[in-house]
Scaffold this motif. Sequence first.
Motif, short mmCIF file in Angstrom:
data_model
loop_
_atom_site.label_atom_id
_atom_site.label_comp_id
_atom_site.label_asym_id
_atom_site.label_seq_id
_atom_site.Cartn_x
_atom_site.Cartn_y
_atom_site.Cartn_z
N THR A 3 27.04 -27.20 30.00
CA THR A 3 27.22 -28.61 30.31
C THR A 3 26.33 -29.48 29.43
O THR A 3 26.77 -30.53 28.94
CB THR A 3 26.89 -28.86 31.79
OG1 THR A 3 27.67 -27.99 32.60
CG2 THR A 3 27.16 -30.29 32.18
N LEU A 4 25.13 -29.04 29.19
CA LEU A 4 24.20 -29.81 28.36
C LEU A 4 24.71 -29.94 26.93
O LEU A 4 24.68 -31.02 26.35
CB LEU A 4 22.82 -29.16 28.37
CG LEU A 4 21.76 -29.84 27.51
CD1 LEU A 4 21.50 -31.25 28.01
CD2 LEU A 4 20.50 -29.03 27.47
N SER A 5 25.20 -28.86 26.37
CA SER A 5 25.71 -28.92 25.00
C SER A 5 26.97 -29.78 24.91
O SER A 5 27.17 -30.50 23.93
CB SER A 5 25.98 -27.53 24.45
OG SER A 5 26.97 -26.87 25.23
N LEU A 6 27.80 -29.76 25.94
CA LEU A 6 28.99 -30.60 25.98
C LEU A 6 28.61 -32.08 26.05
O LEU A 6 29.18 -32.92 25.33
CB LEU A 6 29.88 -30.22 27.17
CG LEU A 6 31.21 -30.94 27.28
CD1 LEU A 6 32.07 -30.64 26.07
CD2 LEU A 6 31.92 -30.55 28.54
N VAL A 7 27.63 -32.42 26.87
CA VAL A 7 27.17 -33.80 26.99
C VAL A 7 26.54 -34.25 25.68
O VAL A 7 26.79 -35.39 25.22
CB VAL A 7 26.17 -33.94 28.17
CG1 VAL A 7 25.45 -35.27 28.15
CG2 VAL A 7 26.88 -33.74 29.50
N GLY A 11 28.00 -37.24 23.40
CA GLY A 11 27.08 -38.35 23.13
C GLY A 11 26.89 -38.58 21.65
O GLY A 11 26.85 -39.73 21.18
N SER A 12 26.79 -37.51 20.88
CA SER A 12 26.61 -37.67 19.43
C SER A 12 27.88 -38.21 18.78
O SER A 12 27.80 -39.06 17.87
CB SER A 12 26.19 -36.35 18.79
OG SER A 12 27.20 -35.37 18.96
#
Length: 90
Positions: A3-7, A11-12
């Motif tokens: 989830t963190l890498s997807l967010v 975001g980037s």
Amino acid sequence: MSTLSLVLLLGSITSIALLASYLDAKFQWCLNDWMNGKCSNPFIASKAALQQQRIQEKDAQIEALMARIETLEAIVTEPAYELNKKINAL
């Protein structure tokens, strides 16, 4: 994919798109067009510069016309002009 890498990825991507839009508006670069494959060099702003020049020319022309209209209104609304018009009509 966590989830963190997807967010972070979303975001980037959003940040890059917003930065490109800001640079397009500020410097008339064509970064969004370049990212969409519509131009080969994003730093050539010939169309945007030409369009900006035309807008400035139209603004200058509008200012000149407004000044002429104000002068004509001042002439036509003078009481001496109306009296002269009535004398000439006789």
